[in-house]
Design a protein around this motif. Structure first.
Motif: not given
Length: 514
Positions: A1-28
């Motif tokens: 069987m497939h491993e079940l996704p874990k229930d998490i306590r979500r936090r605001l860990i920052p995204r790590w996208r490519r620079v071209k996909d990152t909003p300008n306000e997160e780059l300045t």
């Protein structure tokens, strides 16, 4: 069987996208408007001194004062002066380089999404632009995506030296430390900048919450939220503070922060607000799901609505956005395999997840499960053996899931009695863990394998099975698995007049918390 996704306590860990996909306000970097009045006065004195003297000492003092992320033409002039002056120490030159904007960077050429080709393109770019901090972060991201964390660490370290107070660099370095499970370094690096930059402050609050440590100088961070006027700039910080407040003081005090964060949220905040709406009843505007790149929130929303195909598509987009993230690989693979029976998609999720998380036992199990369902028993056994080799003594849930997957392999190899023992062990382990979802889905897989070889369902009759898994006591996901996988087998047995009774001692399926 497939491993079940874990229930998490979500936090605001920052995204790590490519620079071209990152909003300008997160780059300045932080704007001068966030300076305290005391610091503004001191900064002005140092700036005037530099403009009057134009020497290395006054330039260095201005650069150190500006190291909290403040941008002014005088600071850039001082940085150029230091870089171009012979005999200046390497450390001061690195500080000066960090005060200059990164060299503009074009996107790597599209090359079939192959990370190895992207690495080559980025390495070539760094030959031309060796002090481009963003390019170093891009290369680190590409390395992380294929599991080369040591190489990634080297380039993250260089980026920090080149741009020690750059918002994008600090936040992506923090995300890298979360991926490695080493957040203490980032917490220390963020503490001086956080009271002056709302994006960095949001990251610090989230990491402190994740690590279970208190936030030093929390009062200046709350004051920063109050004096930041742009709702885009303050959204992530408000959500992070609200999530922290939720743990310490409860929903009533946290709600005001969530209201602020919902005014102009980025997609990370949208995902947080959706999670809060499901777990704490926070209001959520469904129109937020239309935001660009809100893949995580759309995946969760689609799954809640049993729109499994849309959920899988959103998980693929989420994983493309953050190829090193483990959650979309788990959740997408789970939905593909258990809800849809799409094992080719499940294989893709497992392979992608293992590329950046090569020692994750759950992903190894998921790959083995999908390989079995695609009739590749030899490779599936290899992956199961790897997972069992890495399994530690205190991972009881992972052990239970691996037992079930090994039971499936044994069924497909024809070793029926040992296979049944494996499933029974998983069911008993799930009962001991009080994991209702694991117990029920493992039991349904057990039923399917017995029905597939012509046996009656174990423990319960066909009527008892149908009554339970169409009733209120069954887990939501288990109902879907029953409808997709087991019910057609039961209908076929009834059509041909086969016996509907089960065998073995009765086994409680619904686990009531004690």
């Amino acid at each position: 069987m497939h491993e079940l996704p874990k229930d998490i306590r979500r936090r605001l860990i920052p995204r790590w996208r490519r620079v071209k996909d990152t909003p300008n306000e997160e780059l300045t970097s932080a704007k001068p408007s966030v300076m305290s009045s005391e610091f503004q006065s001191e900064f002005k004195e140092l700036k005037d001194e530099w403009l009057a003297r134009k020497d290395v000492l006054s330039a260095s003092e201005l650069l150190y004062a500006a190291a909290l992320g403040y941008e002014e033409e005088a600071v850039r002039q001082a940085a150029h002066f230091v870089i171009e002056t012979p005999g200046v120490s390497a450390g001061l030159k690195r500080l000066a380089m960090g005060r200059l904007p990164p060299v503009p960077q074009s996107s790597p050429p599209p090359v079939d999404h192959k990370q190895t080709f992207e690495i080559r393109a980025l390495k070539s770019k760094l030959v031309e632009q060796p002090r481009n901090a963003h390019a170093h972060i891009e290369l680190a991201r590409a390395y992380v995506s294929v599991g080369l964390n040591d190489k990634a660490k080297h380039h993250v370290r260089i980026a920090i030296e080149l741009a020690p107070v750059n918002r994008f660099v600090l936040r992506t370095a923090a995300r890298f430390d979360v991926h490695r499970g080493r957040v203490a370094r980032s917490i220390k690096a963020l503490e001086n900048v956080a009271p002056h930059d709302p994006w960095v402050a949001a990251t610090l609050v989230a990491l402190a919450d994740l690590s279970g440590t208190s936030v030093k100088r929390i009062k200046p961070i709350r004051e920063l939220l109050d004096r930041t006027t742009n709702p885009v700039e303050k959204s992530e910080l408000a959500a992070a503070l609200g999530t922290l407040e939720l743990k310490d003081a409860g929903i009533r005090k946290a709600r005001k922060y969530f209201q602020v964060s919902a005014v102009s949220p980025n997609e990370n905040v949208v995902a947080q607000l959706f999670w809060l709406s499901k777990n704490f009843g926070v209001n959520f505007d469904q129109k937020l799901l239309e935001r660009s790149e809100a893949f995580e929130a759309r995946a969760q929303s689609s799954a809640d609505a049993n729109d499994w195909t849309s959920a899988v598509e959103a998980c693929f987009r989420w994983l493309e956005n953050e190829p090193f993230a483990i959650r979309p690989a788990f959740e997408g693979g789970y939905i593909a395999s258990e809800m849809l029976g799409d094992f080719k998609a499940a294989l893709e999720f497992a392979h992608r997840g293992l590329a950046s998380n090569p020692k994750d036992i759950g992903l190894m199990n998921n790959l083995a499960f999908a390989l079995i369902m695609e009739d590749d028993l030899i490779k599936s056994k290899e992956w199961l053996d790897r997972a069992k080799h890495l399994l530690a003594g205190d991972h009881e849930r992972e052990r239970a899931v691996l037992q079930a997957t090994e039971g499936l392999l044994l069924y497909r190899q024809g070793n029926v009695f040992e296979a049944a023992e494996h499933y029974t062990s998983t069911i008993k382990a799930a009962r001991g863990l009080k994991n209702e979802k694991l117990l029920q889905i493992a039991y349904l897989h057990f039923c399917y394998e017995e029905l597939r070889i012509g046996h009656a369902p174990p423990f319960w009759s066909s009527d008892e099975l149908t009554k339970f898994f169409t009733g209120d006591d069954a887990n939501k996901d288990a109902k879907v698995v029953f409808q997709r996988m087991v019910l057609p087998m039961l209908v076929a047995r009834q059509k041909y007049g086969l016996i509907g009774a089960g065998y073995g001692a009765p086994l409680p399926i619904w686990v009531r918390p004690t």
